[in-house]
Motif scaffolding. Structure first.
Motif, PDB file in Angstrom:
ATOM      1  N   ALA A   1     -14.962  -6.296 -12.561  1.00 36.01           N
ATOM      2  CA  ALA A   1     -14.986  -5.697 -11.226  1.00 36.01           C
ATOM      3  C   ALA A   1     -14.047  -6.429 -10.274  1.00 36.01           C
ATOM      4  O   ALA A   1     -13.375  -5.814  -9.441  1.00 36.01           O
ATOM      5  N   SER A   2     -13.957  -7.749 -10.425  1.00 38.33           N
ATOM      6  CA  SER A   2     -13.069  -8.543  -9.568  1.00 38.33           C
ATOM      7  C   SER A   2     -11.610  -8.220  -9.854  1.00 38.33           C
ATOM      8  O   SER A   2     -10.801  -8.082  -8.927  1.00 38.33           O
ATOM      9  N   LEU A   3     -11.264  -8.108 -11.129  1.00 39.24           N
ATOM     10  CA  LEU A   3      -9.892  -7.740 -11.488  1.00 39.24           C
ATOM     11  C   LEU A   3      -9.555  -6.336 -10.998  1.00 39.24           C
ATOM     12  O   LEU A   3      -8.453  -6.086 -10.489  1.00 39.24           O
ATOM     13  N   GLY A   4     -10.488  -5.423 -11.130  1.00 44.62           N
ATOM     14  CA  GLY A   4     -10.274  -4.065 -10.631  1.00 44.62           C
ATOM     15  C   GLY A   4     -10.111  -4.026  -9.122  1.00 44.62           C
ATOM     16  O   GLY A   4      -9.256  -3.310  -8.600  1.00 44.62           O
ATOM     17  N   ALA A   5     -10.936  -4.801  -8.417  1.00 41.34           N
ATOM     18  CA  ALA A   5     -10.827  -4.849  -6.949  1.00 41.34           C
ATOM     19  C   ALA A   5      -9.489  -5.454  -6.531  1.00 41.34           C
ATOM     20  O   ALA A   5      -8.830  -4.963  -5.602  1.00 41.34           O
ATOM     21  N   GLY A   6      -9.053  -6.519  -7.200  1.00 39.50           N
ATOM     22  CA  GLY A   6      -7.759  -7.126  -6.885  1.00 39.50           C
ATOM     23  C   GLY A   6      -6.621  -6.160  -7.135  1.00 39.50           C
ATOM     24  O   GLY A   6      -5.679  -6.068  -6.337  1.00 39.50           O
ATOM     25  N   LEU A   7      -6.698  -5.413  -8.239  1.00 36.43           N
ATOM     26  CA  LEU A   7      -5.676  -4.422  -8.546  1.00 36.43           C
ATOM     27  C   LEU A   7      -5.655  -3.314  -7.493  1.00 36.43           C
ATOM     28  O   LEU A   7      -4.581  -2.893  -7.046  1.00 36.43           O
ATOM     29  N   CYS A   8      -6.825  -2.864  -7.078  1.00 42.14           N
ATOM     30  CA  CYS A   8      -6.907  -1.833  -6.034  1.00 42.14           C
ATOM     31  C   CYS A   8      -6.295  -2.328  -4.724  1.00 42.14           C
ATOM     32  O   CYS A   8      -5.563  -1.581  -4.061  1.00 42.14           O
ATOM     33  N   ILE A   9      -6.569  -3.558  -4.372  1.00 42.64           N
ATOM     34  CA  ILE A   9      -6.015  -4.123  -3.130  1.00 42.64           C
ATOM     35  C   ILE A   9      -4.495  -4.180  -3.213  1.00 42.64           C
ATOM     36  O   ILE A   9      -3.780  -3.839  -2.264  1.00 42.64           O
ATOM     37  N   GLY A  10      -3.956  -4.595  -4.367  1.00 44.34           N
ATOM     38  CA  GLY A  10      -2.507  -4.649  -4.545  1.00 44.34           C
ATOM     39  C   GLY A  10      -1.862  -3.279  -4.489  1.00 44.34           C
ATOM     40  O   GLY A  10      -0.803  -3.099  -3.879  1.00 44.34           O
ATOM     41  N   VAL A  11      -2.491  -2.284  -5.116  1.00 46.56           N
ATOM     42  CA  VAL A  11      -1.948  -0.922  -5.106  1.00 46.56           C
ATOM     43  C   VAL A  11      -1.997  -0.339  -3.693  1.00 46.56           C
ATOM     44  O   VAL A  11      -1.047   0.325  -3.244  1.00 46.56           O
ATOM     45  N   ILE A  12      -3.075  -0.605  -2.978  1.00 45.82           N
ATOM     46  CA  ILE A  12      -3.171  -0.119  -1.597  1.00 45.82           C
ATOM     47  C   ILE A  12      -2.092  -0.756  -0.736  1.00 45.82           C
ATOM     48  O   ILE A  12      -1.426  -0.074   0.054  1.00 45.82           O
ATOM     49  N   ASP A  13      -1.869  -2.055  -0.893  1.00 42.08           N
ATOM     50  CA  ASP A  13      -0.821  -2.722  -0.127  1.00 42.08           C
ATOM     51  C   ASP A  13       0.550  -2.149  -0.470  1.00 42.08           C
ATOM     52  O   ASP A  13       1.366  -1.905   0.420  1.00 42.08           O
ATOM     53  N   PHE A  14       0.813  -1.935  -1.755  1.00 43.13           N
ATOM     54  CA  PHE A  14       2.084  -1.357  -2.192  1.00 43.13           C
ATOM     55  C   PHE A  14       2.290   0.018  -1.570  1.00 43.13           C
ATOM     56  O   PHE A  14       3.364   0.326  -1.047  1.00 43.13           O
ATOM     57  N   THR A  15       1.249   0.845  -1.591  1.00 39.35           N
ATOM     58  CA  THR A  15       1.337   2.200  -1.050  1.00 39.35           C
ATOM     59  C   THR A  15       1.556   2.188   0.459  1.00 39.35           C
ATOM     60  O   THR A  15       2.423   2.909   0.973  1.00 39.35           O
TER      61      THR A  15
END
Length: 160
Positions: free
Chosen positions: A96-110
């Motif tokens: 869940a932590s890795l998924g949350a970190g990935l989501c945060i990175g994708v949101i920042d990229f977008t």
């Protein structure tokens, strides 16, 4: 013959380097495309968010276990003892932590990609507008002799 081979293949690379040009050169602004810079930023933000997401998820999951009655006491997220999470629960928290970190990175990229596109469109619209302000430098004559009147001012005074 063996000595010659030794000196030519082993020691020659030591002396072939140009000693005058050993200073590193900083990257230029246009050395990397923008998408690689954005991808690197997303990677850094994703990996940097994982520890904070892990802490938040661990505390949140511990609270969930305590509130639902699955544990008698609130689990300590930093404990290594028997009252800690099981290995299966730890893997769930890590995932869940890795998924949350990935989501945060994708949101920042977008968000950054959209902001850059909006800024580019806005600048393009300004450059294409018909009401551009054109600055014309004054002539050297007018600067040297401010009492002199320009031809345009003479023509406008003659038309009065």
């Amino acid at each position: 013959m063996l000595v010659f081979v030794f000196f030519s293949f082993v020691l020659s690379p030591c002396f072939s380097a140009d000693e005058a040009n050993t200073e590193p050169v900083p990257y230029s602004e246009d050395e990397f495309p923008q998408w690689t810079k954005d991808l690197r930023r997303a990677e850094i933000i994703s990996l940097g968010a994982v520890p904070f997401a892990a802490l938040g998820i661990t505390i949140g999951y511990g609270t969930y276990l305590y509130k639902t009655g699955e544990t008698e006491h609130f689990p300590n997220p930093f404990s290594k003892g028997d009252d800690s999470f099981t290995e299966e629960q730890q893997l769930k928290i890590l995932g869940a932590s890795l998924g949350a970190g990935l989501c945060i990175g994708v949101i920042d990229f977008t968000v950054n990609t959209i902001k850059r596109a909006v800024k580019s469109r806005r600048e393009k619209k300004i450059l294409e507008s018909y009401d551009q302000i054109i600055i014309v430098p004054s002539s050297d004559k007018a600067e040297e002799n401010p009492d002199s009147v320009s031809d345009e001012e003479n023509n406008s005074q003659d038309g009065k």
